[in-house]
Motif scaffolding. Structure first.
Motif, PDB file in Angstrom:
ATOM      1  N   LEU A  72       0.828  -1.207   0.000  1.00  0.00           N
ATOM      2  CA  LEU A  72       0.000   0.000   0.000  1.00  0.00           C
ATOM      3  C   LEU A  72       0.861   1.256   0.000  1.00  0.00           C
ATOM      4  O   LEU A  72       0.568   2.231  -0.709  1.00  0.00           O
ATOM      5  N   ALA A  73       1.925   1.231   0.803  1.00  0.00           N
ATOM      6  CA  ALA A  73       2.822   2.381   0.851  1.00  0.00           C
ATOM      7  C   ALA A  73       3.533   2.579  -0.480  1.00  0.00           C
ATOM      8  O   ALA A  73       3.687   3.704  -0.959  1.00  0.00           O
ATOM      9  N   ARG A  74       3.956   1.483  -1.093  1.00  0.00           N
ATOM     10  CA  ARG A  74       4.656   1.592  -2.371  1.00  0.00           C
ATOM     11  C   ARG A  74       3.710   2.058  -3.479  1.00  0.00           C
ATOM     12  O   ARG A  74       4.120   2.753  -4.404  1.00  0.00           O
ATOM     13  N   TRP A  75       2.449   1.686  -3.376  1.00  0.00           N
ATOM     14  CA  TRP A  75       1.458   2.043  -4.399  1.00  0.00           C
ATOM     15  C   TRP A  75       0.941   3.475  -4.208  1.00  0.00           C
ATOM     16  O   TRP A  75       0.914   4.266  -5.159  1.00  0.00           O
ATOM     17  N   LEU A  76       0.604   3.826  -2.983  1.00  0.00           N
ATOM     18  CA  LEU A  76      -0.038   5.123  -2.732  1.00  0.00           C
ATOM     19  C   LEU A  76       0.938   6.205  -2.293  1.00  0.00           C
ATOM     20  O   LEU A  76       0.596   7.385  -2.325  1.00  0.00           O
ATOM     21  N   GLY A  77       2.128   5.816  -1.861  1.00  0.00           N
ATOM     22  CA  GLY A  77       3.173   6.781  -1.633  1.00  0.00           C
ATOM     23  C   GLY A  77       3.189   7.492  -0.295  1.00  0.00           C
ATOM     24  O   GLY A  77       2.531   7.099   0.670  1.00  0.00           O
ATOM     25  N   LEU A  78       3.972   8.574  -0.272  1.00  0.00           N
ATOM     26  CA  LEU A  78       4.276   9.292   0.955  1.00  0.00           C
ATOM     27  C   LEU A  78       3.041   9.878   1.630  1.00  0.00           C
ATOM     28  O   LEU A  78       2.953   9.911   2.863  1.00  0.00           O
ATOM     29  N   LEU A  80       0.000   8.741   1.942  1.00  0.00           N
ATOM     30  CA  LEU A  80      -0.674   7.746   2.784  1.00  0.00           C
ATOM     31  C   LEU A  80       0.125   7.485   4.054  1.00  0.00           C
ATOM     32  O   LEU A  80      -0.438   7.463   5.158  1.00  0.00           O
ATOM     33  N   VAL A  81       1.426   7.295   3.911  1.00  0.00           N
ATOM     34  CA  VAL A  81       2.262   6.950   5.055  1.00  0.00           C
ATOM     35  C   VAL A  81       2.271   8.069   6.085  1.00  0.00           C
ATOM     36  O   VAL A  81       2.190   7.821   7.293  1.00  0.00           O
ATOM     37  N   ARG A  82       2.333   9.327   5.644  1.00  0.00           N
ATOM     38  CA  ARG A  82       2.342  10.431   6.591  1.00  0.00           C
ATOM     39  C   ARG A  82       1.013  10.573   7.318  1.00  0.00           C
ATOM     40  O   ARG A  82       0.949  11.132   8.408  1.00  0.00           O
ATOM     41  N   ARG A  83      -0.058  10.089   6.714  1.00  0.00           N
ATOM     42  CA  ARG A  83      -1.361  10.100   7.381  1.00  0.00           C
ATOM     43  C   ARG A  83      -1.433   9.022   8.470  1.00  0.00           C
ATOM     44  O   ARG A  83      -2.116   9.185   9.479  1.00  0.00           O
ATOM     45  N   ILE A  84      -0.738   7.907   8.241  1.00  0.00           N
ATOM     46  CA  ILE A  84      -0.813   6.765   9.151  1.00  0.00           C
ATOM     47  C   ILE A  84       0.188   6.883  10.293  1.00  0.00           C
ATOM     48  O   ILE A  84      -0.141   6.605  11.452  1.00  0.00           O
ATOM     49  N   ILE A  85       1.411   7.310   9.968  1.00  0.00           N
ATOM     50  CA  ILE A  85       2.483   7.333  10.958  1.00  0.00           C
ATOM     51  C   ILE A  85       2.629   8.732  11.545  1.00  0.00           C
ATOM     52  O   ILE A  85       2.781   9.696  10.808  1.00  0.00           O
ATOM     53  N   PRO A  86       2.603   8.861  12.873  1.00  0.00           N
ATOM     54  CA  PRO A  86       2.844  10.165  13.509  1.00  0.00           C
ATOM     55  C   PRO A  86       4.206  10.716  13.103  1.00  0.00           C
ATOM     56  O   PRO A  86       5.151   9.963  12.834  1.00  0.00           O
ATOM     57  N   THR A  87       4.320  12.038  13.059  1.00  0.00           N
ATOM     58  CA  THR A  87       5.550  12.677  12.587  1.00  0.00           C
ATOM     59  C   THR A  87       6.777  12.230  13.373  1.00  0.00           C
ATOM     60  O   THR A  87       7.823  11.941  12.789  1.00  0.00           O
ATOM     61  N   ALA A  88       6.665  12.161  14.699  1.00  0.00           N
ATOM     62  CA  ALA A  88       7.818  11.773  15.519  1.00  0.00           C
ATOM     63  C   ALA A  88       8.281  10.358  15.177  1.00  0.00           C
ATOM     64  O   ALA A  88       9.478  10.100  15.044  1.00  0.00           O
TER      65      ALA A  88
END
Length: 204
Positions: A72-78, A80-88
């Protein structure tokens, strides 16, 4: 009714041949969406199916879930990942984007309690190949998954003395992991903001 080990195992047995598939799906789901802690499902697998079948089913489910998060990360990119993973957490885990990132990822997957769902998503943004990711994630997860399955198996068989030994071992591993995780963070420099911006996205 479902308060005793025998009643719970009887309930799961009602699903027949579907029980392992349901459990595998639950393990995969907890990686992608994290509805319940992975430690709880790991113990549950050993409790319901025994140590070794619990390990097998958990490993299949966790590998599938990790691969799905990675894909999913490879397909939808940064985005999506920034929405899922907290910045810290994103900035801390971004050490896997460095040249030694594959070895670091293997160590992080092996640390009990480490957010492996976040790690799988983040690795989808790095150049690591599918084969390397599957190898690293599967091998890294096995030791901790066995320990959880063994605890569940001991509880299911009323082996409470062995269960106490396993719990003590898990606590010792957690303490050592915490200590060496700090050492790992000190030994591997954090990437700069420019390095974070160089993660591949779905459009690259």
């Amino acid at each position: 009714m479902y308060g005793s080990p025998r009643a719970i195992r009887a309930f799961v047995a009602d699903f027949g041949a579907w029980a392992p598939l349901i459990f595998i799906g639950l393990q995969a789901l907890q990686v992608v969406l994290s509805p319940i802690p992975g430690e709880a499902t790991g113990v549950l697998g050993g409790y319901l199916f025994g140590t070794w079948l619990g390990l097998l089913y958990s490993t299949i489910g966790l590998t599938f879930g990790s691969a799905l998060a990675f894909g999913l990360a490879r397909w939808l990119g940064l985005r999506l990942v920034r929405r899922i993973i907290p910045t810290a957490a994103y900035e801390r885990l971004s050490i896997v984007a460095r040249p030694q990132g594959t070895a670091v990822a293997l160590i992080l997957f092996a640390i009990p309690g480490f957010p492996k769902d976040y790690l799988s998503y983040l690795l989808g943004l790095t150049p690591i190949s599918w084969g390397s990711f599957l190898l690293v994630s599967t091998l890294g997860l096995i030791p901790g998954t066995w320990l959880l399955s063994a605890q569940g198996g001991a509880a299911g068989n009323n082996q409470y003395g062995f269960l106490l030994v396993l719990v003590a071992l898990a606590v010792a591993v957690a303490i050592l992991s915490w200590f060496y995780r700090r050492r790992l963070g000190e030994c591997v420099p954090r990437p700069s903001g420019h390095a974070l911006q160089n993660f591949p996205t779905a459009d690259e």
